[in-house]
Design a protein around this motif. Structure first.
Motif, PDB file in Angstrom:
ATOM      1  N   ALA A 158       0.800  -1.235   0.202  1.00  0.00           N
ATOM      2  CA  ALA A 158      -0.105  -0.078  -0.007  1.00  0.00           C
ATOM      3  C   ALA A 158       0.900   1.365  -0.029  1.00  0.00           C
ATOM      4  CB  ALA A 158      -0.882  -0.052   1.261  1.00  0.00           C
ATOM      5  N   ARG A 159       2.115   1.238   0.841  1.00  0.00           N
ATOM      6  CA  ARG A 159       2.839   2.533   0.845  1.00  0.00           C
ATOM      7  C   ARG A 159       3.919   2.247  -0.150  1.00  0.00           C
ATOM      8  NH1 ARG A 159       5.631   2.004   6.406  1.00  0.00           N
ATOM      9  NH2 ARG A 159       6.662   3.858   5.715  1.00  0.00           N
ATOM     10  N   ARG A 160       4.317   3.376  -0.725  1.00  0.00           N
ATOM     11  CA  ARG A 160       5.276   3.514  -1.731  1.00  0.00           C
ATOM     12  C   ARG A 160       6.629   2.860  -1.278  1.00  0.00           C
ATOM     13  NH1 ARG A 160       8.532   8.685  -3.923  1.00  0.00           N
ATOM     14  NH2 ARG A 160       9.671   7.682  -5.749  1.00  0.00           N
ATOM     15  N   VAL A 161       7.241   2.030  -2.064  1.00  0.00           N
ATOM     16  CA  VAL A 161       8.530   1.312  -1.798  1.00  0.00           C
ATOM     17  C   VAL A 161       9.676   1.858  -2.575  1.00  0.00           C
ATOM     18  CG1 VAL A 161       9.607  -1.015  -2.117  1.00  0.00           C
ATOM     19  CG2 VAL A 161       7.226  -0.927  -1.465  1.00  0.00           C
ATOM     20  N   HIS A 162      10.658   2.266  -1.856  1.00  0.00           N
ATOM     21  CA  HIS A 162      11.924   2.968  -2.643  1.00  0.00           C
ATOM     22  C   HIS A 162      12.723   1.697  -3.153  1.00  0.00           C
ATOM     23  CE1 HIS A 162      11.053   7.110  -1.650  1.00  0.00           C
ATOM     24  NE2 HIS A 162      10.643   6.695  -0.376  1.00  0.00           N
ATOM     25  N   GLY A 163      13.012   2.131  -4.143  1.00  0.00           N
ATOM     26  CA  GLY A 163      14.190   1.037  -4.750  1.00  0.00           C
ATOM     27  C   GLY A 163      13.677  -0.420  -5.022  1.00  0.00           C
ATOM     28  N   HIS A 164      12.306  -0.688  -5.350  1.00  0.00           N
ATOM     29  CA  HIS A 164      11.862  -1.893  -5.310  1.00  0.00           C
ATOM     30  C   HIS A 164      12.507  -2.771  -6.406  1.00  0.00           C
ATOM     31  CE1 HIS A 164       9.586  -0.579  -8.832  1.00  0.00           C
ATOM     32  NE2 HIS A 164       9.153   0.310  -8.232  1.00  0.00           N
ATOM     33  N   HIS A 165      12.567  -4.267  -6.556  1.00  0.00           N
ATOM     34  CA  HIS A 165      12.993  -4.961  -7.309  1.00  0.00           C
ATOM     35  C   HIS A 165      12.431  -5.077  -8.662  1.00  0.00           C
ATOM     36  CE1 HIS A 165       9.889  -7.796  -6.418  1.00  0.00           C
ATOM     37  NE2 HIS A 165      10.140  -7.669  -5.111  1.00  0.00           N
ATOM     38  N   SER A 166      12.939  -5.591  -9.414  1.00  0.00           N
ATOM     39  CA  SER A 166      12.514  -5.588 -11.027  1.00  0.00           C
ATOM     40  C   SER A 166      11.248  -6.292 -11.113  1.00  0.00           C
ATOM     41  CB  SER A 166      13.631  -6.136 -12.014  1.00  0.00           C
ATOM     42  OG  SER A 166      13.682  -7.488 -11.771  1.00  0.00           O
ATOM     43  N   ARG A 167      11.041  -7.193 -10.282  1.00  0.00           N
ATOM     44  CA  ARG A 167       9.603  -8.147 -10.605  1.00  0.00           C
ATOM     45  C   ARG A 167       8.516  -7.183  -9.764  1.00  0.00           C
ATOM     46  NH1 ARG A 167      13.302 -11.607 -10.287  1.00  0.00           N
ATOM     47  NH2 ARG A 167      12.949 -13.598 -11.541  1.00  0.00           N
ATOM     48  N   TYR A 168       8.721  -6.410  -9.152  1.00  0.00           N
ATOM     49  CA  TYR A 168       7.777  -5.703  -8.257  1.00  0.00           C
ATOM     50  C   TYR A 168       6.373  -5.062  -9.129  1.00  0.00           C
ATOM     51  CZ  TYR A 168       5.518  -2.867  -4.591  1.00  0.00           C
ATOM     52  OH  TYR A 168       4.678  -2.268  -3.754  1.00  0.00           O
ATOM     53  N   GLY A 169       6.809  -4.355 -10.078  1.00  0.00           N
ATOM     54  CA  GLY A 169       5.815  -3.766 -10.909  1.00  0.00           C
ATOM     55  C   GLY A 169       4.766  -4.765 -11.684  1.00  0.00           C
ATOM     56  N   GLU A 170       5.340  -6.020 -11.739  1.00  0.00           N
ATOM     57  CA  GLU A 170       4.339  -6.974 -12.137  1.00  0.00           C
ATOM     58  C   GLU A 170       3.416  -7.812 -11.057  1.00  0.00           C
ATOM     59  OE1 GLU A 170       4.148  -7.866 -15.791  1.00  0.00           O
ATOM     60  OE2 GLU A 170       5.290  -6.376 -16.216  1.00  0.00           O
ATOM     61  N   PHE A 171       3.499  -7.257  -9.904  1.00  0.00           N
ATOM     62  CA  PHE A 171       2.703  -7.794  -8.884  1.00  0.00           C
ATOM     63  C   PHE A 171       1.504  -7.425  -8.949  1.00  0.00           C
ATOM     64  CE2 PHE A 171       6.508  -9.088  -5.591  1.00  0.00           C
ATOM     65  CZ  PHE A 171       6.993  -9.788  -6.784  1.00  0.00           C
ATOM     66  N   PHE A 172       0.435  -7.864  -8.043  1.00  0.00           N
ATOM     67  CA  PHE A 172      -1.062  -7.423  -8.086  1.00  0.00           C
ATOM     68  C   PHE A 172      -1.073  -6.374  -7.302  1.00  0.00           C
ATOM     69  CE2 PHE A 172      -0.766 -12.240  -8.606  1.00  0.00           C
ATOM     70  CZ  PHE A 172      -1.521 -12.271  -9.919  1.00  0.00           C
ATOM     71  N   ASP A 173      -1.906  -5.623  -7.533  1.00  0.00           N
ATOM     72  CA  ASP A 173      -2.375  -4.489  -6.993  1.00  0.00           C
ATOM     73  C   ASP A 173      -2.795  -4.759  -5.449  1.00  0.00           C
ATOM     74  OD1 ASP A 173      -1.746  -2.608  -8.735  1.00  0.00           O
ATOM     75  OD2 ASP A 173      -3.546  -2.883  -9.870  1.00  0.00           O
ATOM     76  N   TYR A 174      -2.240  -3.826  -4.603  1.00  0.00           N
ATOM     77  CA  TYR A 174      -2.664  -4.003  -3.175  1.00  0.00           C
ATOM     78  C   TYR A 174      -4.221  -3.672  -3.045  1.00  0.00           C
ATOM     79  CZ  TYR A 174      -2.564  -2.870   1.943  1.00  0.00           C
ATOM     80  OH  TYR A 174      -2.959  -2.994   3.182  1.00  0.00           O
TER      81      TYR A 174
END
Length: 194
Positions: A158-174
């Motif tokens: 739900a919160r913004r994640v700084h420096g997330h890994h490359s897979r994160y953008g493909e994850f399901f929405d909170y």
């Protein structure tokens, strides 16, 4: 995933590729190449590097006292980093085999090459080896944990994640239980070995 977010991810990937191309240009500018995993400089460039080298004693005389005093604290971290390195390696060898997840290759995350620069003295080379190893372990473990996250809980925070890994953008929405329940197995299939 919304189309505009997918397009942003694609733009980021293109920018990363462009950055790598520009870094390749710098490799040519500074006259080095690779022979296997070793960096090779042209002889004239290597000679120039030696001219810029600051000897160990001169280096220590110029050092800020606080840098010298805190050095043992910095280097003491090599023990927990090494323990963590061993722990995540064992973890992935046991769990990833059980899940059918491809193992992360450690060598893809370890860049320990700056000690080959002739303009660095012995202390600077040890410092560079330490930082290369430490950051390599973090990169290596981050990839292992990102694969674990994709396998078990591919949901954005739900919160913004700084420096997330490359897979994160493909994850399901909170907050989207339908997408999670319907797509979880597909996310695992994307990751696992057939």
């Amino acid at each position: 995933m919304p189309r505009d977010i997918k397009e942003l991810i694609e733009q980021i990937q293109l920018l990363e590729e462009e950055l790598e191309q520009r870094l390749d240009g710098l490799r040519q500018q500074f006259h080095y190449s690779f022979k296997g995993r070793r960096v090779r400089f042209e002889n004239e460039v290597r000679r120039l590097h030696w001219e810029y080298r600051i000897g160990v004693l001169k280096y220590l005389r110029r050092a800020r006292p606080m840098n010298v005093i805190t050095a043992p604290v910095i280097y003491s971290m090599v023990v927990p980093i090494a323990i963590f390195d061993v722990a995540v390696t064992l973890y992935q060898h046991i769990c990833f085999r059980a899940y059918g997840v491809p193992r992360v290759l450690r060598r893809d995350h370890m860049a320990i090459d700056r000690h080959q620069l002739a303009y660095l003295n012995a202390i600077e080379k040890v410092n560079c080896i330490y930082c290369g190893y430490g950051n390599g372990v973090i990169s290596y473990s981050r990839e292992i944990l990102s694969r674990t996250e994709q396998y078990w809980c591919p949901i954005k925070h739900a919160r913004r994640v700084h420096g997330h890994h490359s897979r994160y953008g493909e994850f399901f929405d909170y907050g989207d239980p339908e997408a999670f329940q319907q797509g979880r197995q597909e996310k695992r299939k994307e990751l696992t070995v057939d």
